[in-house]
Design a protein around this motif. Structure first.
Motif, PDB file in Angstrom:
ATOM      1  N   ASN A 187       0.820  -1.230   0.000  1.00 31.90           N
ATOM      2  CA  ASN A 187       0.000   0.000   0.000  1.00 31.90           C
ATOM      3  C   ASN A 187       0.845   1.268   0.000  1.00 31.90           C
ATOM      4  O   ASN A 187       0.555   2.234   0.710  1.00 31.90           O
ATOM      5  CB  ASN A 187      -0.950   0.002   1.205  1.00 31.90           C
ATOM      6  CG  ASN A 187      -1.756  -1.277   1.319  1.00 31.90           C
ATOM      7  OD1 ASN A 187      -1.586  -2.041   2.261  1.00 31.90           O
ATOM      8  ND2 ASN A 187      -2.610  -1.529   0.340  1.00 31.90           N
ATOM      9  N   LEU A 188       1.881   1.274  -0.814  1.00 27.46           N
ATOM     10  CA  LEU A 188       2.797   2.417  -0.892  1.00 27.46           C
ATOM     11  C   LEU A 188       2.154   3.581  -1.652  1.00 27.46           C
ATOM     12  O   LEU A 188       1.720   3.429  -2.790  1.00 27.46           O
ATOM     13  CB  LEU A 188       4.089   1.992  -1.588  1.00 27.46           C
ATOM     14  CG  LEU A 188       5.149   3.078  -1.793  1.00 27.46           C
ATOM     15  CD1 LEU A 188       5.724   3.517  -0.450  1.00 27.46           C
ATOM     16  CD2 LEU A 188       6.255   2.565  -2.710  1.00 27.46           C
ATOM     17  N   THR A 189       2.131   4.752  -1.021  1.00 26.92           N
ATOM     18  CA  THR A 189       1.602   5.959  -1.656  1.00 26.92           C
ATOM     19  C   THR A 189       2.643   7.072  -1.532  1.00 26.92           C
ATOM     20  O   THR A 189       3.086   7.392  -0.428  1.00 26.92           O
ATOM     21  CB  THR A 189       0.282   6.404  -1.001  1.00 26.92           C
ATOM     22  OG1 THR A 189      -0.700   5.375  -1.181  1.00 26.92           O
ATOM     23  CG2 THR A 189      -0.229   7.695  -1.635  1.00 26.92           C
ATOM     24  N   THR A 190       3.041   7.621  -2.675  1.00 22.74           N
ATOM     25  CA  THR A 190       4.032   8.689  -2.707  1.00 22.74           C
ATOM     26  C   THR A 190       3.488   9.874  -3.502  1.00 22.74           C
ATOM     27  O   THR A 190       3.009   9.693  -4.624  1.00 22.74           O
ATOM     28  CB  THR A 190       5.346   8.203  -3.346  1.00 22.74           C
ATOM     29  OG1 THR A 190       5.867   7.108  -2.577  1.00 22.74           O
ATOM     30  CG2 THR A 190       6.382   9.313  -3.388  1.00 22.74           C
ATOM     31  N   HIS A 191       3.569  11.060  -2.907  1.00 20.53           N
ATOM     32  CA  HIS A 191       3.091  12.288  -3.560  1.00 20.53           C
ATOM     33  C   HIS A 191       4.249  13.234  -3.842  1.00 20.53           C
ATOM     34  O   HIS A 191       5.244  13.249  -3.102  1.00 20.53           O
ATOM     35  CB  HIS A 191       2.088  13.023  -2.665  1.00 20.53           C
ATOM     36  CG  HIS A 191       0.762  12.347  -2.551  1.00 20.53           C
ATOM     37  ND1 HIS A 191      -0.240  12.817  -1.728  1.00 20.53           N
ATOM     38  CD2 HIS A 191       0.260  11.247  -3.155  1.00 20.53           C
ATOM     39  CE1 HIS A 191      -1.303  12.033  -1.829  1.00 20.53           C
ATOM     40  NE2 HIS A 191      -1.021  11.066  -2.687  1.00 20.53           N
ATOM     41  N   TYR A 192       4.098  14.004  -4.911  1.00 15.74           N
ATOM     42  CA  TYR A 192       4.953  15.163  -5.148  1.00 15.74           C
ATOM     43  C   TYR A 192       4.079  16.389  -4.938  1.00 15.74           C
ATOM     44  O   TYR A 192       3.053  16.556  -5.615  1.00 15.74           O
ATOM     45  CB  TYR A 192       5.526  15.145  -6.564  1.00 15.74           C
ATOM     46  CG  TYR A 192       6.553  14.060  -6.785  1.00 15.74           C
ATOM     47  CD1 TYR A 192       7.874  14.236  -6.394  1.00 15.74           C
ATOM     48  CD2 TYR A 192       6.186  12.851  -7.373  1.00 15.74           C
ATOM     49  CE1 TYR A 192       8.815  13.230  -6.587  1.00 15.74           C
ATOM     50  CE2 TYR A 192       7.113  11.845  -7.562  1.00 15.74           C
ATOM     51  CZ  TYR A 192       8.425  12.031  -7.167  1.00 15.74           C
ATOM     52  OH  TYR A 192       9.347  11.032  -7.342  1.00 15.74           O
ATOM     53  N   PHE A 193       4.458  17.244  -3.994  1.00 18.38           N
ATOM     54  CA  PHE A 193       3.628  18.393  -3.636  1.00 18.38           C
ATOM     55  C   PHE A 193       4.019  19.586  -4.501  1.00 18.38           C
ATOM     56  O   PHE A 193       5.113  20.137  -4.366  1.00 18.38           O
ATOM     57  CB  PHE A 193       3.766  18.678  -2.142  1.00 18.38           C
ATOM     58  CG  PHE A 193       3.205  17.575  -1.291  1.00 18.38           C
ATOM     59  CD1 PHE A 193       1.856  17.558  -0.965  1.00 18.38           C
ATOM     60  CD2 PHE A 193       4.014  16.528  -0.871  1.00 18.38           C
ATOM     61  CE1 PHE A 193       1.326  16.518  -0.207  1.00 18.38           C
ATOM     62  CE2 PHE A 193       3.490  15.490  -0.111  1.00 18.38           C
ATOM     63  CZ  PHE A 193       2.143  15.479   0.221  1.00 18.38           C
ATOM     64  N   THR A 194       3.117  19.960  -5.406  1.00 17.82           N
ATOM     65  CA  THR A 194       3.371  21.027  -6.364  1.00 17.82           C
ATOM     66  C   THR A 194       2.471  22.226  -6.078  1.00 17.82           C
ATOM     67  O   THR A 194       1.565  22.160  -5.238  1.00 17.82           O
ATOM     68  CB  THR A 194       3.087  20.536  -7.802  1.00 17.82           C
ATOM     69  OG1 THR A 194       1.665  20.378  -7.979  1.00 17.82           O
ATOM     70  CG2 THR A 194       3.766  19.195  -8.062  1.00 17.82           C
ATOM     71  N   ALA A 195       2.718  23.315  -6.799  1.00 18.10           N
ATOM     72  CA  ALA A 195       1.904  24.522  -6.625  1.00 18.10           C
ATOM     73  C   ALA A 195       0.457  24.280  -7.027  1.00 18.10           C
ATOM     74  O   ALA A 195      -0.464  24.917  -6.513  1.00 18.10           O
ATOM     75  CB  ALA A 195       2.492  25.665  -7.451  1.00 18.10           C
ATOM     76  N   TYR A 254      12.594  16.315  -2.011  1.00 18.09           N
ATOM     77  CA  TYR A 254      11.621  17.404  -2.020  1.00 18.09           C
ATOM     78  C   TYR A 254      11.369  17.857  -3.467  1.00 18.09           C
ATOM     79  O   TYR A 254      12.310  17.954  -4.251  1.00 18.09           O
ATOM     80  CB  TYR A 254      12.155  18.576  -1.197  1.00 18.09           C
ATOM     81  CG  TYR A 254      11.235  19.773  -1.169  1.00 18.09           C
ATOM     82  CD1 TYR A 254      10.190  19.848  -0.264  1.00 18.09           C
ATOM     83  CD2 TYR A 254      11.423  20.815  -2.080  1.00 18.09           C
ATOM     84  CE1 TYR A 254       9.345  20.951  -0.252  1.00 18.09           C
ATOM     85  CE2 TYR A 254      10.573  21.910  -2.076  1.00 18.09           C
ATOM     86  CZ  TYR A 254       9.536  21.975  -1.159  1.00 18.09           C
ATOM     87  OH  TYR A 254       8.691  23.049  -1.156  1.00 18.09           O
ATOM     88  N   PRO A 255      10.105  18.051  -3.854  1.00 18.48           N
ATOM     89  CA  PRO A 255       8.887  18.110  -3.053  1.00 18.48           C
ATOM     90  C   PRO A 255       8.162  16.775  -2.905  1.00 18.48           C
ATOM     91  O   PRO A 255       6.967  16.750  -2.602  1.00 18.48           O
ATOM     92  CB  PRO A 255       8.025  19.100  -3.831  1.00 18.48           C
ATOM     93  CG  PRO A 255       8.380  18.820  -5.261  1.00 18.48           C
ATOM     94  CD  PRO A 255       9.852  18.479  -5.240  1.00 18.48           C
ATOM     95  N   GLY A 256       8.870  15.664  -3.106  1.00 18.62           N
ATOM     96  CA  GLY A 256       8.246  14.355  -2.969  1.00 18.62           C
ATOM     97  C   GLY A 256       8.243  13.875  -1.533  1.00 18.62           C
ATOM     98  O   GLY A 256       9.071  14.286  -0.720  1.00 18.62           O
ATOM     99  N   ASN A 257       7.284  12.990  -1.223  1.00 13.90           N
ATOM    100  CA  ASN A 257       7.211  12.442   0.126  1.00 13.90           C
ATOM    101  C   ASN A 257       6.406  11.146   0.112  1.00 13.90           C
ATOM    102  O   ASN A 257       5.398  11.041  -0.592  1.00 13.90           O
ATOM    103  CB  ASN A 257       6.545  13.444   1.081  1.00 13.90           C
ATOM    104  CG  ASN A 257       6.617  12.988   2.527  1.00 13.90           C
ATOM    105  OD1 ASN A 257       7.664  12.556   2.996  1.00 13.90           O
ATOM    106  ND2 ASN A 257       5.501  13.072   3.230  1.00 13.90           N
ATOM    107  N   ILE A 258       6.884  10.158   0.868  1.00  8.70           N
ATOM    108  CA  ILE A 258       6.122   8.924   1.044  1.00  8.70           C
ATOM    109  C   ILE A 258       5.013   9.212   2.042  1.00  8.70           C
ATOM    110  O   ILE A 258       5.279   9.526   3.209  1.00  8.70           O
ATOM    111  CB  ILE A 258       7.016   7.779   1.548  1.00  8.70           C
ATOM    112  CG1 ILE A 258       8.107   7.462   0.508  1.00  8.70           C
ATOM    113  CG2 ILE A 258       6.182   6.527   1.823  1.00  8.70           C
ATOM    114  CD1 ILE A 258       9.128   6.438   0.974  1.00  8.70           C
ATOM    115  N   VAL A 259       3.761   9.128   1.604  1.00 13.18           N
ATOM    116  CA  VAL A 259       2.615   9.488   2.436  1.00 13.18           C
ATOM    117  C   VAL A 259       2.212   8.338   3.349  1.00 13.18           C
ATOM    118  O   VAL A 259       1.886   8.535   4.522  1.00 13.18           O
ATOM    119  CB  VAL A 259       1.427   9.916   1.542  1.00 13.18           C
ATOM    120  CG1 VAL A 259       0.180  10.188   2.375  1.00 13.18           C
ATOM    121  CG2 VAL A 259       1.791  11.139   0.722  1.00 13.18           C
ATOM    122  N   SER A 260       2.237   7.112   2.817  1.00 11.29           N
ATOM    123  CA  SER A 260       1.837   5.953   3.612  1.00 11.29           C
ATOM    124  C   SER A 260       2.357   4.678   2.961  1.00 11.29           C
ATOM    125  O   SER A 260       2.857   4.683   1.839  1.00 11.29           O
ATOM    126  CB  SER A 260       0.302   5.887   3.737  1.00 11.29           C
ATOM    127  OG  SER A 260      -0.297   5.770   2.450  1.00 11.29           O
TER     128      SER A 260
END
Length: 323
Positions: free
Chosen positions: A9-17, A60-66
């Motif tokens: 259940n890997l979820t990774t986001h890149y937080f953009t504008a 950054y701006p990526g992060n493993i969410v869960s």
């Protein structure tokens, strides 16, 4: 056969504008000991993000969410950085996409391999040198070439050096991230044959990331197909080639020429991968799928086991346990 790696259940986001881009969404798969697993999909589907997440190298701006990434019982997502420094290269190593860019032009190839050994293992420089020579021979390069510089090697030989470097600390798992991109077809085949031979001889576990389906089906034991950040099908190579169930998998196969069947009609998949910042509701493939139903716009299909070791995320397969 036991699993050496489990991604749960890997979820990774890149937080953009514009908002978070879900490059990996609830991804789950495993790699068995001594297995070569192919991770396939078009550009922008999240394959390299999954690889970076496994290694905890998302910047950054990526992060493993869960989610979890479990290597031999150890969760790498929750591990401290000092623990990861010991795990990277020694337990998991990477063959980069372009050896031409990853090798330092001002150091000999031998010195670069020796450096990686000395950095991660408590051995003398003499021992590291002897291991370097053995590794070069293992990948088909004369051991006396350890004093050569990268510019003295062809593209294929540089890729062999990168493989030798990845093997330098006897890792449990190797991630090959598009490692044959940029090589001509003949050299690609030689590098892939070498990796398959090393997998069998050394009982290696390998994740082969690629967008080249024919290349991966020729060497991998199982294949996981990604689309827009999700695994849509995961099965043995034989099942993917001869009994693919997801429309996206079928589309990839239909878009691939068959040299043994020149009369085969090749067709492309219409449309493009959706914007990961503004993902559609429901099934992410629905806009390109000829079988899309109303339900596909409302719900996201779960990855189900439709037969032994064959997982598919498609409503067409619900309740279908064909053998």
């Amino acid at each position: 056969m036991s699993n050496i790696l489990e991604v749960k259940n890997l979820t990774t986001h890149y937080f953009t504008a514009e908002g978070p881009a879900e490059a990996a969404g609830d991804v789950s798969f495993s790699v068995r000991k001594g297995e070569m697993l192919g991770l396939i999909g078009e550009s922008g589907c999240g394959k390299s993000t999954v690889a970076s997440s496994i290694l905890r190298l998302i910047e950054y701006p990526g992060n493993i969410v869960s989610g979890e990434v479990v290597l031999d019982g150890k969760d790498l997502v929750s591990a401290k950085e000092k623990e990861l420094e010991k795990i990277r290269w020694k337990d998991i190593s990477v063959i980069p996409q372009s050896a031409m860019n990853s090798l330092n032009p001002v150091y000999t190839i031998g010195d670069q391999i020796i450096e990686s050994i000395l950095l991660h293992e408590d051995v003398t420089k003499k021992v590291a040198l002897e291991r370097t020579k053995s590794l070069l021979e293992l990948v088909g390069i004369d051991k006396d070439r350890w004093k050569s510089y990268p510019h003295e090697f062809s593209g294929g030989m540089k890729q062999r050096v990168a493989i030798a470097m990845a093997l330098s600390c006897n890792p449990k798992l190797i991630i090959s991230d598009e490692s044959t991109t940029g090589l001509d077809v003949l050299t690609q085949a030689q590098v892939m044959a070498l990796m398959k031979d090393l997998q069998k001889r050394l009982d290696l576990s390998i994740i082969m990331i690629s967008h080249d389906l024919p290349l991966v089906t020729s060497v991998c034991d199982r294949i996981a197909i990604m689309y827009a950040g999700k695994i849509v099908e995961w099965a043995s190579t034989d099942d993917i080639v001869n009994d693919s169930r997801h429309p996206y998998s079928q589309g990839l196969l239909n878009a691939t020429p068959d040299l043994l069947n020149p009369d085969k009609e090749v067709s492309s998949i219409p449309g493009t991968v959706p914007n990961l910042v503004n993902l559609p509701s429901g099934c992410r493939f629905k806009e390109r799928c000829q079988y899309a139903m109303n339900r596909c716009s409302e719900e996201s299909p779960a990855l189900l086991e439709v037969k032994k070791d064959h997982h598919v995320a498609c409503f067409l397969e619900e309740g279908d346990y064909r053998e």
